[in-house]
Design a protein around this motif. Structure first.
Motif, PDB file in Angstrom:
ATOM      1  N   HIS A 196       0.820  -1.220   0.000  1.00  0.00           N
ATOM      2  CA  HIS A 196       0.000   0.000   0.000  1.00  0.00           C
ATOM      3  C   HIS A 196       0.853   1.270   0.000  1.00  0.00           C
ATOM      4  O   HIS A 196       1.944   1.315   0.579  1.00  0.00           O
ATOM      5  CB  HIS A 196      -0.930   0.009   1.212  1.00  0.00           C
ATOM      6  N   PHE A 244      -3.756  -4.417  -1.519  1.00  0.00           N
ATOM      7  CA  PHE A 244      -4.928  -3.641  -1.931  1.00  0.00           C
ATOM      8  C   PHE A 244      -5.247  -3.847  -3.422  1.00  0.00           C
ATOM      9  O   PHE A 244      -6.404  -4.134  -3.761  1.00  0.00           O
ATOM     10  CB  PHE A 244      -4.714  -2.144  -1.638  1.00  0.00           C
ATOM     11  N   ASP A 269       1.091  -6.293   6.693  1.00  0.00           N
ATOM     12  CA  ASP A 269       0.011  -5.322   6.496  1.00  0.00           C
ATOM     13  C   ASP A 269      -1.269  -6.097   6.203  1.00  0.00           C
ATOM     14  O   ASP A 269      -1.501  -6.553   5.083  1.00  0.00           O
ATOM     15  CB  ASP A 269       0.340  -4.368   5.342  1.00  0.00           C
ATOM     16  N   LEU A 272      -6.476  -4.886   5.260  1.00  0.00           N
ATOM     17  CA  LEU A 272      -7.626  -5.306   4.476  1.00  0.00           C
ATOM     18  C   LEU A 272      -8.099  -6.714   4.867  1.00  0.00           C
ATOM     19  O   LEU A 272      -9.281  -7.024   4.755  1.00  0.00           O
ATOM     20  CB  LEU A 272      -7.196  -5.284   2.995  1.00  0.00           C
ATOM     21  N   ASP A 303      -7.217  -3.352  10.219  1.00  0.00           N
ATOM     22  CA  ASP A 303      -8.187  -2.241  10.244  1.00  0.00           C
ATOM     23  C   ASP A 303      -9.542  -2.663  10.784  1.00  0.00           C
ATOM     24  O   ASP A 303     -10.272  -3.445  10.147  1.00  0.00           O
ATOM     25  CB  ASP A 303      -8.357  -1.659   8.839  1.00  0.00           C
ATOM     26  N   HIS A 305     -11.881  -0.499  10.941  1.00  0.00           N
ATOM     27  CA  HIS A 305     -12.900   0.247  10.191  1.00  0.00           C
ATOM     28  C   HIS A 305     -13.144  -0.308   8.781  1.00  0.00           C
ATOM     29  O   HIS A 305     -13.857   0.294   7.998  1.00  0.00           O
ATOM     30  CB  HIS A 305     -12.603   1.759  10.176  1.00  0.00           C
TER      31      HIS A 305
HETATM   32  C1  LIG Z   1      -3.613  -3.339   2.290  1.00  0.00           C
HETATM   33  C2  LIG Z   1      -3.938  -1.960   2.768  1.00  0.00           C
HETATM   34  N1  LIG Z   1      -3.090  -1.326   3.592  1.00  0.00           N
HETATM   35  C3  LIG Z   1      -3.338  -0.086   4.039  1.00  0.00           C
HETATM   36  C4  LIG Z   1      -4.476   0.600   3.680  1.00  0.00           C
HETATM   37  C5  LIG Z   1      -4.692   2.009   4.162  1.00  0.00           C
HETATM   38  O1  LIG Z   1      -5.822   2.100   4.955  1.00  0.00           O
HETATM   39  P1  LIG Z   1      -6.579   3.481   5.250  1.00  0.00           P
HETATM   40  O2  LIG Z   1      -7.223   3.897   3.980  1.00  0.00           O
HETATM   41  O3  LIG Z   1      -7.527   3.111   6.330  1.00  0.00           O
HETATM   42  O4  LIG Z   1      -5.575   4.471   5.705  1.00  0.00           O
HETATM   43  C6  LIG Z   1      -5.389  -0.032   2.830  1.00  0.00           C
HETATM   44  C7  LIG Z   1      -6.590   0.671   2.389  1.00  0.00           C
HETATM   45  O5  LIG Z   1      -7.372   0.191   1.608  1.00  0.00           O
HETATM   46  C8  LIG Z   1      -5.111  -1.336   2.368  1.00  0.00           C
HETATM   47  O6  LIG Z   1      -5.941  -1.969   1.535  1.00  0.00           O
END
Ligand SMILES: Cc1ncc(COP(=O)(O)O)c(C=O)c1O
Length: 505
Positions: A196, A244, A269, A272, A303, A305
């Protein structure tokens, strides 16, 4: 001559040469004029899509002289909400709204309303906020390897404002640890091209050089290339679970073992996937281990959220040890404002969001997350088959519930298909390198009829573009240009203009 044709003519040049040329050309009057013309065109189309309420609602460029009646303000907010809800409620959006159930939202709103004044910075006034946050971290840690690391230590963490902040915090932590413990002053992180862009931000904010590793044919990181990139300055390796763009889970085990062998950090990470993969594993799906059960994993971002179904504005960053987490904290001892300490980037923070997140997790429980995961993965199987039944399209790699779709035939421009889907109300994500778009499936797509509507609309869009290729309207030309323009500074300038439009009244 326009930017597109210049770009085609120069795309074979090495990057440093195009960067040099760009600097020189930017000030040539003819080029300047051409860029301004392109920008004006874009600006006009952006204003149309970004400012739909102009002329329909009163605009406030300055504070109103007298306060406006609360009922009128709420009525206007309600009208805008009503116009916007249709797209995501009916499941036309990729990702974005992960739950969206009305009763669930009403419940979160109540938890929020009761805590709208709460601020975890003032834990003496709002001890409830510290309770909520400690328990959110503990519950998420419990999902990531039973709350304990492979060597039996307690997993610790913090609540942040979102995936980006969790990632920023983890990268800052590794930078500070490497400086303190190893004297590294030119830190480097190793990550895949598909990781990301929050890691880009971390690189930019904290002065950590990024070593981006190419994707293999299956769209996961090339582990051998990652191994070759390790040097004295490497402070952390990153793996995504999943990525992502293409929804692919990197080889977390191999990467984290590499990190362990070289005594450096490893970050999974799972912004998602953190609330899907553990439950998929419990449901018996064949998913790899991505968490602290692997001895090399030292931090994770998960996350709440997204698939945790909390309101927007919370995420969790986890660490393998309390000592590591200490490098994230900030403390001030000499400020006239008093002793100051805060765990994350912000000072004051919305305790209401932590309350709503806590309430979401408690009300759903393990059984609810298992049910949600099952439903999303079953819908994903159906959607996958639907996409595979369209001969002109293919899914990139072998993802579980996020499908990046590209054209198999030269004559079909995938961005024109994306535009057609937009004309049918779909809000999907255009991606590049390679050219494709994606849909991240959520609970919205598990509603009756949504998956079929997606597949049928996709079939119709492909048929339309085959019959009417070369549409010059919509976003297809913009994506095409952004993907091929060798002058990345110009693309960046265009994106900055977009943000300028966002902040115009
Ligand atoms: C794999 C991944 N990492 C990090 C993020 C960043 O998250 P945020 O948009 O909540 O800052 C995302 C957002 O879609 C994501 O898919």
């Amino acid at each position: 001559m326009n930017i597109e044709s210049i770009s085609k003519n120069l795309s074979w040049l090495p990057k440093p040469v195009t960067r040099f040329l760009e600097k020189r050309m930017k000030n040539v009057p003819a080029v300047k004029q051409m860029v301004e013309k392109e920008n004006d065109k874009l600006q006009a189309s952006l204003e149309h899509s970004l400012k739909p309420y102009r002329g329909k609602f009163e605009s406030f460029a300055a504070l109103p002289q007298m306060g406006i009646d609360r009922e009128k303000i709420l009525a206007d907010i309600q009208k805008m909400h009503d116009q916007e809800i249709g797209t995501w409620e009916k499941g036309y959006v990729s990702g974005g709204i992960y739950n969206g159930d009305k009763d669930h939202i009403d419940f979160l709103n109540k938890a929020y309303a009761l805590n709208s004044q709460s601020n975890p910075l003032h834990s003496d006034i709002f001890p409830s906020a510290t309770k909520f946050e400690a328990e959110i971290v503990s519950m998420v840690a419990g999902m990531m390897g039973q709350g304990k690391t492979s060597d039996g230590a307690q997993i610790v963490g913090c609540v942040s404002s979102g995936g980006t902040e969790s990632i920023l915090l983890a990268m800052k932590t590794y930078r500070d640890r490497a400086r303190e413990e190893k004297g590294i002053t030119a830190p480097e992180m190793i990550l895949c091209d598909s990781a990301h862009t929050a890691f880009d931000k971390a690189s930019h904010y904290f002065g950590i050089k990024q070593i981006r590793i190419p994707m293999k044919d299956d769209f996961s990181i090339d582990v051998e290339a990652a191994k070759r990139a390790i040097n004295r300055n490497t402070i952390v390796i990153v793996g995504s679970a999943p990525t992502f763009p293409h929804g692919i889970i990197d080889d977390i085990e191999a990467l984290s073992n590499l990190a362990l062998q070289h005594n450096i950090g490893f970050h999974t990470d799972s912004c998602l996937g953190g609330f899907l993969i553990p439950f998929a594993e419990k449901l018996g799906y064949k998913v790899p281990v991505i968490d602290f059960r692997l001895p090399g994993v030292t931090s994770m971002s998960v996350d709440t959220h997204k698939y945790g179904y909390a309101a927007k504005g919370t995420s969790v960053v986890l660490y393998r040890s309390a000592e590591l987490r200490h490098y994230q904290y900030y403390t001030t001892t000499e400020w006239p404002g008093g002793l100051y300490f805060s765990p994350t980037i912000a000072g004051s923070r919305p305790g209401a969001l932590s309350a709503a997140c806590w309430a979401a997790m408690l009300s759903i429980g393990e059984e609810g997350y298992l049910r949600a995961t099952k439903s999303i993965l079953e819908t994903a199987d159906y959607v996958r088959k639907g996409i595979q039944s369209i001969p002109e399209l293919e899914i990139l790699g072998n993802p579980l519930w996020i499908f990046a779709i590209r054209s198999k035939v030269d004559t079909l421009n995938i961005y024109e298909v994306l535009d057609q889907m937009a004309a049918k109300h779909w809000s999907l994500n255009g991606l590049h390198k390679p050219s494709c778009f994606h849909i991240a499936l959520t609970l919205r797509h598990t509603q009756p009829g949504v998956a079929d509507r997606f597949i049928n609309d996709l079939k119709e869009s492909v048929a339309y573009v085959k019959a009417n290729p070369g549409n010059k309207e919509g976003l297809a030309p913009v994506y095409g240009l952004a993907a091929t323009l060798p002058f990345r500074g110009m693309v960046s300038d265009i994106l900055k203009k977009y943000l300028d439009v966002v902040y115009t009244v």
